[in-house]
Write a protein that holds these residues in place. Structure first.
Motif, PDB file in Angstrom:
ATOM      1  N   LEU A  95       4.336   7.110   2.278  1.00 33.74           N
ATOM      2  CA  LEU A  95       4.638   5.863   2.974  1.00 33.74           C
ATOM      3  C   LEU A  95       4.380   4.664   2.066  1.00 33.74           C
ATOM      4  CD1 LEU A  95       3.380   8.018   5.180  1.00 33.74           C
ATOM      5  CD2 LEU A  95       3.726   6.101   6.718  1.00 33.74           C
ATOM      6  N   ILE A  96       5.308   3.715   2.094  1.00 33.99           N
ATOM      7  CA  ILE A  96       5.078   2.457   1.403  1.00 33.99           C
ATOM      8  C   ILE A  96       5.018   1.370   2.477  1.00 33.99           C
ATOM      9  CG2 ILE A  96       6.023   0.756  -0.189  1.00 33.99           C
ATOM     10  CD1 ILE A  96       7.304   3.029  -1.739  1.00 33.99           C
ATOM     11  N   MET A 151       0.831  -1.201   0.000  1.00 34.74           N
ATOM     12  CA  MET A 151       0.000   0.000   0.000  1.00 34.74           C
ATOM     13  C   MET A 151       0.876   1.266   0.000  1.00 34.74           C
ATOM     14  SD  MET A 151      -3.034   1.028   2.638  1.00 34.74           S
ATOM     15  CE  MET A 151      -2.052   1.604   3.992  1.00 34.74           C
ATOM     16  N   ILE A 152       0.477   2.202  -0.809  1.00 33.14           N
ATOM     17  CA  ILE A 152       1.191   3.480  -0.835  1.00 33.14           C
ATOM     18  C   ILE A 152       0.263   4.542  -0.257  1.00 33.14           C
ATOM     19  CG2 ILE A 152       2.394   5.175  -2.288  1.00 33.14           C
ATOM     20  CD1 ILE A 152       2.498   2.930  -4.456  1.00 33.14           C
ATOM     21  N   GLU A 153       0.811   5.369   0.589  1.00 32.72           N
ATOM     22  CA  GLU A 153      -0.027   6.370   1.253  1.00 32.72           C
ATOM     23  C   GLU A 153       0.626   7.753   1.146  1.00 32.72           C
ATOM     24  OE1 GLU A 153      -2.081   6.749   5.633  1.00 32.72           O
ATOM     25  OE2 GLU A 153      -0.888   4.985   5.164  1.00 32.72           O
ATOM     26  N   VAL A 156      -1.775  16.796  -0.763  1.00 38.21           N
ATOM     27  CA  VAL A 156      -2.519  15.632  -1.245  1.00 38.21           C
ATOM     28  C   VAL A 156      -2.546  14.521  -0.192  1.00 38.21           C
ATOM     29  CG1 VAL A 156      -2.475  13.721  -2.914  1.00 38.21           C
ATOM     30  CG2 VAL A 156      -2.127  16.073  -3.693  1.00 38.21           C
ATOM     31  N   ASP A 157      -3.751  14.029   0.102  1.00 40.44           N
ATOM     32  CA  ASP A 157      -3.928  12.830   0.921  1.00 40.44           C
ATOM     33  C   ASP A 157      -4.505  11.764   0.007  1.00 40.44           C
ATOM     34  OD1 ASP A 157      -3.355  13.625   3.759  1.00 40.44           O
ATOM     35  OD2 ASP A 157      -4.850  15.157   3.228  1.00 40.44           O
ATOM     36  N   LEU A 158      -3.854  10.617  -0.034  1.00 35.06           N
ATOM     37  CA  LEU A 158      -4.294   9.610  -0.996  1.00 35.06           C
ATOM     38  C   LEU A 158      -3.780   8.248  -0.570  1.00 35.06           C
ATOM     39  CD1 LEU A 158      -5.547   9.132  -3.872  1.00 35.06           C
ATOM     40  CD2 LEU A 158      -3.238   9.425  -4.770  1.00 35.06           C
ATOM     41  N   VAL A 159      -4.643   7.246  -0.746  1.00 34.13           N
ATOM     42  CA  VAL A 159      -4.209   5.875  -0.456  1.00 34.13           C
ATOM     43  C   VAL A 159      -4.297   5.067  -1.743  1.00 34.13           C
ATOM     44  CG1 VAL A 159      -4.773   3.747   0.767  1.00 34.13           C
ATOM     45  CG2 VAL A 159      -4.901   5.945   1.967  1.00 34.13           C
ATOM     46  N   VAL A 160      -3.198   4.396  -2.077  1.00 31.32           N
ATOM     47  CA  VAL A 160      -3.165   3.518  -3.239  1.00 31.32           C
ATOM     48  C   VAL A 160      -3.215   2.082  -2.716  1.00 31.32           C
ATOM     49  CG1 VAL A 160      -1.813   2.754  -5.215  1.00 31.32           C
ATOM     50  CG2 VAL A 160      -1.820   5.177  -4.562  1.00 31.32           C
ATOM     51  N   LYS A 174       0.629  15.692 -11.484  1.00 30.84           N
ATOM     52  CA  LYS A 174       0.473  14.231 -11.438  1.00 30.84           C
ATOM     53  C   LYS A 174       1.808  13.500 -11.537  1.00 30.84           C
ATOM     54  CE  LYS A 174      -1.034  14.189 -16.326  1.00 30.84           C
ATOM     55  NZ  LYS A 174      -0.566  15.568 -16.651  1.00 30.84           N
ATOM     56  N   THR A 175       2.686  13.986 -12.418  1.00 34.85           N
ATOM     57  CA  THR A 175       3.996  13.347 -12.548  1.00 34.85           C
ATOM     58  C   THR A 175       4.851  13.582 -11.300  1.00 34.85           C
ATOM     59  OG1 THR A 175       3.983  13.450 -14.956  1.00 34.85           O
ATOM     60  CG2 THR A 175       6.121  13.315 -13.911  1.00 34.85           C
ATOM     61  N   THR A 176       4.765  14.796 -10.755  1.00 33.82           N
ATOM     62  CA  THR A 176       5.495  15.098  -9.509  1.00 33.82           C
ATOM     63  C   THR A 176       5.067  14.149  -8.400  1.00 33.82           C
ATOM     64  OG1 THR A 176       5.466  17.408 -10.202  1.00 33.82           O
ATOM     65  CG2 THR A 176       6.122  16.963  -7.937  1.00 33.82           C
ATOM     66  N   LEU A 177       3.757  13.947  -8.296  1.00 33.14           N
ATOM     67  CA  LEU A 177       3.214  13.051  -7.281  1.00 33.14           C
ATOM     68  C   LEU A 177       3.769  11.633  -7.467  1.00 33.14           C
ATOM     69  CD1 LEU A 177       1.231  13.685  -5.023  1.00 33.14           C
ATOM     70  CD2 LEU A 177      -0.631  12.946  -6.508  1.00 33.14           C
ATOM     71  N   LEU A 178       3.775  11.194  -8.731  1.00 32.23           N
ATOM     72  CA  LEU A 178       4.299   9.852  -9.052  1.00 32.23           C
ATOM     73  C   LEU A 178       5.764   9.731  -8.634  1.00 32.23           C
ATOM     74  CD1 LEU A 178       3.488   7.244 -10.957  1.00 32.23           C
ATOM     75  CD2 LEU A 178       5.150   8.298 -12.468  1.00 32.23           C
ATOM     76  N   ARG A 179       6.537  10.758  -8.954  1.00 27.44           N
ATOM     77  CA  ARG A 179       7.979  10.696  -8.700  1.00 27.44           C
ATOM     78  C   ARG A 179       8.332  10.811  -7.225  1.00 27.44           C
ATOM     79  NH1 ARG A 179      10.049  14.205 -13.903  1.00 27.44           N
ATOM     80  NH2 ARG A 179       9.496  12.602 -15.435  1.00 27.44           N
ATOM     81  N   MET A 180       7.354  11.196  -6.409  1.00 29.51           N
ATOM     82  CA  MET A 180       7.613  11.222  -4.975  1.00 29.51           C
ATOM     83  C   MET A 180       7.670   9.806  -4.417  1.00 29.51           C
ATOM     84  SD  MET A 180       5.294  14.312  -3.610  1.00 29.51           S
ATOM     85  CE  MET A 180       5.660  16.019  -3.986  1.00 29.51           C
TER      86      MET A 180
END
Lengths: 270, 230
Positions: A60-61, A1-3, A21-25, A41-47
């Motif tokens: 968090l992973i 899970m990614i948070e 951004v608060d988000l749970v994957v 969106k890309t910035t978020l991905l690269r974090m």
């Protein structure tokens, strides 16, 4: 899970790329980040793999703050597929796919066997293994990119507009292929696109972002059509245009679904 | 021709001396220019300063440098080492700009991909940036080779033996054949070393020759931008 917990990225010049951004994957699902350019969106991905570090908040992973993990080690454990494939032009297809396993210390023979297997998985002929990326078509390069992302068998696969630069026919083929792969492999996929149709096609969860890196709405694809959060969402998903306003018409005794202009979209099963 | 046949031993000997002066200078300037060029590529502020310095360095007349250098290095004015140092400085002056351009030419996408895959900064330099800078570095090396081999001859004026000694000696004694031999031998040597570097490039950079995309499997239409990574 990614948070993502209150994640913000502000650049020294004051530009806010991602704004709280608060988000749970959820694990083993595909989450698609969709938005226009400049929506972060890309910035978020690269974090997630620390290509970008947030100025505030945490990613968090499985409960571990990625800021506490060595970025090089972290990146080797996460698959990454990008637009224009990002293949190393001076290495053969096979060597490209073997890159991450070799970096992680896998011996050459097993890495090679695994790479050949993966080329088959992504639908590439073994004869391409010794070619250089420039000798491949755009679609083939993207397939190699996907194989390379999967090579070290990561739990997480990050995909940054991977099919953005291939022509529509090949893109459809690659999208279907990714769905098949995802059913077989069950990775946690985070996928970035600006194409809402692609987002609806691939995403178990769709996250719509707007300029300034704010989440406008997130949820299953159907929710976006059933209850768009605001006019921006309706506009983005096209619910306010004819394409998504479908109605039924009776044709030769069957019920045909047509859009606002009367163009057929499909047949309704009884 | 007669002169050459009678002095074949001398020409051969000077050729070897010439080689011994130019090859170390070529290798040293290539090796030293790469990290400087990389710095100029990475740091905007360093770029202007470094490239200007190199330009100024190259503008120093060679004879003046040969004579002034011993004051700094402590080598004798007629010492071959003095000449090698001077030639290395000129080589660096030529090579740094090319090295900076070579690293600039590496696609940002490729660099990003390498980072995303988990290359450390050092690993990425050796495995990705240096090899991809290869073709442009080679082009720079070829210029350095030719210019160094030709510059070595100036050393003859201050008394460092090389193929250049054939011009000075031939000029003083009025032997045209000797002067011509010196010129031709210098050019042949430069061309031979150049050919060698091209050959080395073919062996070390096999991918750069196959970069032209072949579209044999073009059952699908592929847009240009997708098929040609920079």
């Amino acid at each position: 899970m990614i948070e993502f917990r209150g994640v913000t990225k502000q650049y020294p010049d004051g530009t806010v790329a991602v704004g709280g951004v608060d988000l749970v994957v959820p694990p083993r699902t595909t989450t698609v980040l969709v938005g226009t350019s400049g929506s972060g969106k890309t910035t978020l991905l690269r974090m997630i793999n620390r290509m970008v570090d947030p100025t505030d908040g945490a990613v968090l992973i499985d409960g571990t703050d990625v800021a506490t993990v060595d970025p090089v080690r972290l990146r080797r454990s996460i698959g990454y597929v990008m637009q224009n494939s990002g293949l190393l032009p001076h290495r053969t297809v096979l060597d490209n796919v073997m890159t991450v396993p070799l970096l992680k210390g896998t011996r050459r023979q097993p890495a090679r066997a695994r790479a050949m297997e993966l080329l088959e998985t992504v639908g590439l002929d073994a004869s391409l293994a010794q070619k250089y990326p420039a000798q491949l078509s755009g679609g083939q390069q993207q397939r190699v990119g996907v194989a390379r992302g999967l090579a070290a068998d990561p739990n997480i696969l990050l995909m940054d507009e991977p099919f953005g630069a291939v022509d529509p026919l090949v893109r459809q083929e690659l999208q279907q292929e990714l769905r098949r792969l995802q059913r077989e492999l069950g990775k946690t996929v985070v996928f970035v696109t600006h194409d809402i149709d692609e987002a609806f096609l691939l995403g178990d969860q769709v996250v719509l972002l707007r300029t300034g890196g704010k989440v406008v709405q997130s949820g299953e694809p159907a929710e976006f059509l059933a209850s768009p959060a605001d006019d921006f969402v309706s506009g983005f998903v096209g619910a306010d245009r004819g394409r998504r306003r479908l109605r039924l018409e009776e044709v030769d005794g069957r019920r045909v679904v047509v859009d606002e202009d009367g163009r057929p979209a499909g047949v309704l099963e009884p | 021709m007669n002169w050459l046949v009678q002095n074949l031993g001398l020409v051969g000997e000077l050729l070897l001396v010439h080689l011994a002066l130019s090859v170390p200078a070529i290798i040293l300037s290539f090796v030293i220019a790469i990290p400087i060029g990389y710095l100029a590529h990475r740091q905007r502020w360093a770029r202007g300063v470094l490239l200007t310095l190199c330009g100024v360095l190259y503008a120093i007349p060679s004879l003046a440098l040969f004579i002034a250098l011993p004051a700094i290095t402590g080598f004798g004015i007629r010492s071959p080492l003095n000449l090698v140092v001077a030639l290395t400085l000129y080589g660096i002056a030529v090579m740094v700009r090319t090295a900076a351009d070579a690293f600039d030419a590496v696609s940002p996408d490729t660099r990003l991909a390498a980072t995303a895959m988990g290359y450390s900064a050092v690993g990425r330099f050796w495995a990705v940036e240096l090899p991809l800078a290869g073709p442009v570095l080679l082009a720079g090396l070829r210029v350095v080779i030719v210019s160094t081999v030709s510059l070595v001859t100036v050393g003859a004026v201050i008394g460092v033996q090389s193929l250049g000694s054939l011009f000075t000696d031939g000029f003083q004694r009025g032997i045209v054949a000797e002067i011509v031999t010196g010129i031709v031998a210098t050019m042949v040597l430069a061309l031979a070393l150049d050919a060698l570097s091209v050959l080395a490039g073919r062996l070390l950079l096999p991918w750069s020759r196959r970069a032209a995309p072949s579209r044999r499997s073009s059952a699908q239409a592929v847009p240009i931008e997708a098929g040609e990574p920079a």
